[in-house]
Design an enzyme around this catalytic site. Structure first.
Site, PDB file in Angstrom:
ATOM      1  N   PHE A  87       0.839  -1.241  -0.042  1.00 56.45           N
ATOM      2  CA  PHE A  87       0.075   0.088  -0.027  1.00 56.45           C
ATOM      3  C   PHE A  87       0.744   1.236   0.025  1.00 56.45           C
ATOM      4  CE2 PHE A  87      -2.452   3.217   1.758  1.00 56.45           C
ATOM      5  CZ  PHE A  87      -3.667   3.118   1.365  1.00 56.45           C
ATOM      6  N   VAL A  90       4.042   3.425   6.300  1.00 59.53           N
ATOM      7  CA  VAL A  90       3.136   3.732   7.627  1.00 59.53           C
ATOM      8  C   VAL A  90       4.054   4.463   8.727  1.00 59.53           C
ATOM      9  CG1 VAL A  90       1.990   2.713   9.427  1.00 59.53           C
ATOM     10  CG2 VAL A  90       2.073   1.520   7.393  1.00 59.53           C
ATOM     11  N   ASP A 217      -4.837 -12.673   2.572  1.00 58.43           N
ATOM     12  CA  ASP A 217      -3.426 -12.135   2.532  1.00 58.43           C
ATOM     13  C   ASP A 217      -2.848 -12.520   3.794  1.00 58.43           C
ATOM     14  OD1 ASP A 217      -0.900 -11.764   1.655  1.00 58.43           O
ATOM     15  OD2 ASP A 217      -1.223  -9.383   1.729  1.00 58.43           O
TER      16      ASP A 217
END
Length: 375
Positions: A87, A90, A217
């Site tokens: 993605f 973080v 996942d």
């Protein structure tokens, strides 16, 4: 970038936990018009997915401006970086004052006001996941509440800037605890059992809906740990509904992490809840051995963990040779052997021979209780 399967139809769960309902959106005063538009989009998707009067599912999430998140993370400084994945990156951040998030961690600084610690996930525009996964995560975590699922606090959408804001998990991921150099010295056997039980409960919660939810996942990096090592599943961008009634599986494009994925899913795209069970078995092997699911730097024949460890799992006398040496022998041999046998069942080649996650939870809880009593 993933394949969009539409908003999953999440019905009322039959396992402990609940759908959030009746909550209102909390739009911060500094949120952009784009963020407000995202509320309208999600509301329209809710109506389409659930139907009028079927389920009230307005997520109680905060819409953050990108400026708020930049301030919270000190402009996404490298010192605030917690990790990165498909993605994006973080970051650890701090919001001024105590925020109305219930379980979000609050830090009291000497001579300063309280601050709420958060984790901010920023979309990488060139990454493997994108807008569809971002939206799916909001759809999913905004609706569900369970102790072993990470808590989503809010999101941001401004121009091309997409972000998700979570509760901060101070112990990081299981992957980091097991595999970062020098980090596993304090991961005792009892703590490892606690993590396994918590992660199993999270998966069982998802699987025990009337219409099953497949995590898709499951891996050690998607298991986060709070300050007491309670496991919470995270990263729901690839979740999808299970097969319709009368069907054994769904057929879909493979997405996920290859060496955690079940063989039937990797080979021909057949996906079912038992595919998650296989992935859970791989994580159990990581917990036992302290080794990654796959590491090409290991000696020939040992790179693939499940292939190498398999012959050792059925013998208590052989098992100790593959146990994590950092445990220094401080574990209950009976419970370790039971975990090994359970892992072996989970990674069966044929899905129907794998146990359900409900059975896995019951067995793990029994093993944990026996280990605690040194039976």
């Amino acid at each position: 970038m993933g394949v969009c399967f539409g908003t999953p139809d999440f019905p009322t769960p039959s396992y402990a936990g609940h759908l959030k309902s009746g909550a209102k959106w909390k739009i911060s005063t500094s949120s952009s018009s784009a963020a407000s538009n995202s509320h309208d989009l999600l509301a329209a998707r809710d109506k389409k997915a659930f139907g009028d009067g079927k389920i009230v599912a307005d997520p109680s999430l905060t819409v953050f401006s990108f400026a708020e998140l930049k301030a919270a993370t000190e402009n996404f400084t490298a010192d605030a970086l917690l990790g990165k994945g498909g993605f994006g990156r973080v970051y650890k951040g701090m919001l001024p004052g105590k925020q109305p998030y219930g379980i979000a961690e609050t830090m009291m600084l000497p001579g300063k006001q309280a601050r709420t610690i958060i984790a901010v996930k920023i979309l990488n525009q060139n990454g493997t996941q994108g807008y569809r996964e971002w939206l799916r995560e909001i759809d999913f975590l905004g609706r569900l509440s369970y102790p072993n699922l990470a808590k989503l606090l809010g999101f941001c959408q401004e121009d091309e800037n997409l972000a998700l804001v979570y509760e901060f998990m101070p112990m990081g991921s299981l992957e980091k605890q097991l595999f970062r150099k020098g980090s596993a010295d304090h991961l005792s056997w009892d703590v490892r059992l606690k993590i396994a039980v918590g992660a199993a409960r999270g998966l069982a919660f998802l699987h025990n809906f009337e219409r099953q939810i497949i995590f898709r996942d499951f891996k050690s990096s998607n298991i986060l740990l709070d300050g007491s090592y309670t496991a919470k599943l995270t990263d729901f961008g690839l979740v999808r509904s299970g097969p319709s009634e009368g069907k054994s599986h769904v057929t879909t494009q493979f997405m996920g992490t290859f060496h955690y994925a079940a063989p039937e899913y990797r080979a021909i795209g057949r996906l079912c809840v038992k595919s998650d069970v296989y992935s859970f078995g791989i994580v159990l092997l990581e917990i036992l051995t302290g080794l990654r699911a796959f590491d090409g730097r290991r000696p020939r024949g040992k790179a693939n963990l499940v292939e190498w460890a398999g012959p050792f799992l059925s013998s208590k006398d052989k098992l100790w040779t593959i146990m994590d040496s950092r445990l220094r022998g401080k574990y209950n041999r009976n419970s370790a052997f039971q975990i090994a046998k359970l892992a072996s069942k989970c990674v069966e080649e044929t899905p129907r021979f794998r146990p359900s996650m409900t059975k896995v939870v019951k067995e793990l809880e029994s093993i944990e209780a026996a280990s605690a009593n040194r039976i």
